[in-house]
Design an enzyme around this catalytic site. Structure first.
Site, PDB file in Angstrom:
ATOM      1  N   ASN A  46       0.805  -1.224   0.000  1.00  0.00           N
ATOM      2  CA  ASN A  46       0.000   0.000   0.000  1.00  0.00           C
ATOM      3  C   ASN A  46       0.838   1.273   0.000  1.00  0.00           C
ATOM      4  OD1 ASN A  46      -2.573  -1.374   0.151  1.00  0.00           O
ATOM      5  ND2 ASN A  46      -2.038  -1.864   2.273  1.00  0.00           N
ATOM      6  N   GLU A  51      -9.269   9.096   0.230  1.00  0.00           N
ATOM      7  CA  GLU A  51      -8.912   9.921   1.380  1.00  0.00           C
ATOM      8  C   GLU A  51      -8.345  11.233   0.880  1.00  0.00           C
ATOM      9  OE1 GLU A  51      -6.033   7.535   3.408  1.00  0.00           O
ATOM     10  OE2 GLU A  51      -4.357   8.289   2.218  1.00  0.00           O
ATOM     11  N   ASN A  83      -5.211  13.886   1.796  1.00  0.00           N
ATOM     12  CA  ASN A  83      -4.008  14.151   2.577  1.00  0.00           C
ATOM     13  C   ASN A  83      -3.824  15.661   2.678  1.00  0.00           C
ATOM     14  OD1 ASN A  83      -3.166  11.434   3.053  1.00  0.00           O
ATOM     15  ND2 ASN A  83      -2.562  11.315   0.906  1.00  0.00           N
TER      16      ASN A  83
END
Length: 704
Positions: free
Chosen positions: A270, A323, A325
């Site tokens: 990942n 997501e 960041n």
């Protein structure tokens, strides 16, 4: 850190388009001299600290570096105007030590702090403490950090902003039992990941109940270690997706832009390995839709800085929010290359309160950029287990055109177990993808790294792989292409013959040089030595013996390999770490890593290091009488595959273990790795305990 910068590239492009150079130069100088801050503290280390310092210097801003005691001689410390030690090596006592960092801010009177990425870059408490001390956090405000840094809250906000989201559980998972229940409801496979932080840490894919329980345990431990927050969430794992992210930039006046995308699908555990901009997969319509959704999300939290909205994209170009960041990304250089913007400069301007200088229509895609993350890792072990050591020799390939290297190391630097094993970010830029990839291939061949194991072989194989070149990639690329693990470059017959010819020529060149020195150092009485017309050699490669005949004619060697004839030409400067050789018109850059008196040589060829043994015909005949050392029986022992710290021991002497059963857990560079038994048996002895520091190859457990 060195290499080309986008400002120069932009000026060159403008010149080709006929714009007036004086005006452009004046505008460029004016942009760098806009008044912002007098002094900035960089709350980070390594290459990103060096990267921020470089922009600060261009802007006329003084810089303060922080460092742990083991980083006292690091490059970022030397580059900064001031430096403050904030504690011992462990990150919890130094780079995550808010009290010490706040003391450094006050003592140096820094007006602002740039957090880089990782460490405290997405920590809202740190931003709050800076605000209370009248120091500006160069990043978004605490509301945006809280909202977007928490994956659970950010997902809810994304839904509200009409951003496509992945199906999953919108809450915090309490324990392993609840994790199993939720995973069953969502349907396997699922992704278990830390609510806070990013960078691939605290993330596990689970395909069944057992993997969910293990994933919950490891993810929560990694999350606590990396981010000080062990909360987890669970969502549906989209199989075989692409990982494509959108760079956004917002200011404090309600403006926000999307700066195109980055393709980040090549990953291991990942964590990204190769990135590029733009993506070969996106069309303009999908790019715009992703960009507009990313900006909508940024505006929903009044985002004011550089940030990245990450998406998973399926084969039909459906995209789902992953997501956000709230910081500068590791891979930001590829965006800088194709847009001409310096993102660190933009972050500093925004933090000071200036509005964005550009409109959406001003953001271009000029050319193509590729980034390879060069790590101190062994790519032959799970695509990259950490390696430690000291850089005995280090040369960046910045002499090549279109190459940028962001690094924070130098010859003599130590790669330790305490921090991320990244050596550098190697970026190449070209007018199109083909040129950028060819420049990357040349740069990887010309990158000299000695003293630590590195992943250049893997990086080079990725960028020349036919699937990668065609754009047929996803996040499972490495495991799909190398189902049995990475084995290095597999030589074709032509490449094998070229390699054998080059290796044999190197051997003869070294013999001739030794003979030359010997002649000069001999007695005053001249000794007439017969000239050797040709050398008949026995070359062992991959357990195969090849007969090679070499004859010399100046800088060119005529070589016959198993009946095939080749001509090898070079300057044969054996003192140089890089050697450019021409084999029948094909130019190759090779590196001879070691050359022993017994005929053993290690040569980096096409990115991979090959070990050969070259003997003269007579030596080969005599070698048949030499005994070979028996290989160690490793079936009953467990050795550490990497340097790290033992987190837990799951067995004791006398225990019966099954093949594949967990024996112990080792943490290296903040990643936890489960060590398992290679066969069924009884534990004879345990050679380590929780808390011990172990090196690569250290004996952990013995079975009877």
């Amino acid at each position: 850190m060195a290499g080309f910068w986008t400002g120069a590239a932009a000026l060159a492009t403008a010149g080709r388009r006929g714009r007036r150079w004086p005006q452009l130069l004046m505008r460029s100088v004016a942009l760098w001299t806009v008044k912002t801050f007098d002094k900035i503290l960089i709350a980070n280390r390594g290459e990103i600290a060096c990267r921020v310092i470089k922009t600060c210097k261009k802007m006329g801003i003084k810089t303060v570096a922080i460092h742990s005691d083991v980083d006292a001689s690091s490059v970022h410390v030397k580059m900064a105007d001031e430096a403050v030690c904030v504690g011992p090596a462990p990150t919890s006592k130094s780079y995550l030590n808010m009290n010490a960092i706040m003391d450094a801010v006050r003592s140096t009177r820094a007006q602002a702090v740039h957090p880089g990425y990782g460490f405290l870059s997405e920590n809202k408490e740190f931003a709050k403490r800076l605000a209370a001390a009248d120091a500006i956090f160069i990043g978004p405000d605490t509301h945006a950090i809280q909202a977007m840094g928490d994956k659970i809250e950010s997902k809810l906000l994304a839904k509200k902003a009409k951003v496509n989201t992945i199906p999953g559980f919108d809450g915090v998972v309490k324990d392993a039992d609840e994790a199993v229940r939720i995973a069953r409801e969502i349907g396997y496979p699922v992704m278990i990941k830390a609510s806070a932080g990013g960078g691939g840490k605290g993330m596990r894919i689970a395909w069944d109940d057992e993997e969910t329980r293990d994933g919950f345990r490891f993810s929560s431990q990694e999350a606590a270690s990396s981010f000080g927050d062990d909360r987890l969430l669970i969502e549906k794992f989209i199989d075989n997706p692409r990982h494509i992210e959108i760079q956004v930039l917002g200011d404090k006046h309600g403006n926000a832009l999307w700066l195109n995308e980055r393709e980040c699908s090549i990953q291991r555990r990942n964590q990204k390995v190769v990135e590029e901009a733009p993506s070969i997969f996106l069309d303009s319509e999908t790019r715009r839709a992703m960009g507009e959704q990313a900006v909508a999300l940024a505006k929903a939290v009044n985002y004011s800085s550089a940030g990245t909205v990450e998406f998973l994209v399926d084969s039909k170009k459906n995209f789902y929010f992953l997501e956000m960041n709230t910081r500068l990304q590791v891979e930001h250089p590829v965006t800088e290359c194709i847009t001409g913007l310096d993102l660190v400069q933009e972050m500093i301007r925004v933090a000071k309160g200036y509005p964005l200088r550009h409109k959406q229509a001003d953001i271009p895609i000029n050319g193509w950029a590729v980034e390879c993350r060069v790590y101190a890792e062994d790519p032959y072990k799970s695509f990259g287990l950490p390696s430690v050591g000291r850089l005995s020799q280090y040369e960046e390939p910045i002499h090549l055109p279109g190459v940028r290297v962001d690094s924070g190391i130098q010859p003599g630097s130590d790669i330790s177990i305490y921090y991320d094993p990244m050596i550098s970010k190697l970026i190449t830029y070209g007018s199109d993808r083909t040129e950028a990839l060819k420049r990357m291939e040349d740069a990887l061949d010309s990158y000299v790294i000695r003293g630590v194991t590195h992943n250049i072989a893997l990086l080079r194989e990725v960028i020349i792989n036919s699937r990668f070149i065609e754009g047929d990639i996803n996040t499972k690329f490495l495991s799909d292409v190398y189902p049995d693990g990475f084995k290095g470059h597999q030589l074709t017959e032509t490449e094998r013959n070229q390699f054998l010819a080059v290796a044999s020529s190197l051997f003869v060149a070294s013999q001739l040089r030794a003979q030359h020195f010997q002649d000069h150092e001999s007695s005053r009485v001249p000794i007439v030595k017969p000239q050797v017309a040709s050398w008949e050699l026995s070359v062992k490669l991959h357990d195969e013996i090849h007969t090679v005949v070499v004859s010399s004619s100046g800088p060119t060697f005529s070589v016959e390999v198993d009946g095939s004839k080749l001509n090898v030409t070079s300057t044969w400067n054996l003192a140089s770490p890089l050697l450019s050789v021409n084999v029948d018109g094909t130019q190759r850059t090779i590196q001879c890593l070691s050359r022993e008196a017994g005929g053993n040589m290690s040569i980096q060829f096409l990115g991979t290091v090959y070990k050969v043994r070259i003997l003269t015909k007579l030596a080969a005949e005599l070698n048949k009488f030499m005994l070979e050392k028996a290989a160690e029986d490793t079936s009953s022992i467990l050795r550490s595959p990497m340097p790290g710290v033992v987190v837990a021991i799951s067995v004791k002497p006398g225990d019966l273990v099954a093949e594949g059963q967990e024996i112990c857990v080792i943490e290296a560079m903040k990643m936890q790795n489960s060590m398992t038994a290679g066969k069924t048996g009884k534990v004879k002895s345990v050679h380590c305990k929780a808390g011990d520091t172990v090196g690569e190859g250290d004996l952990l457990v013995e079975l009877e």
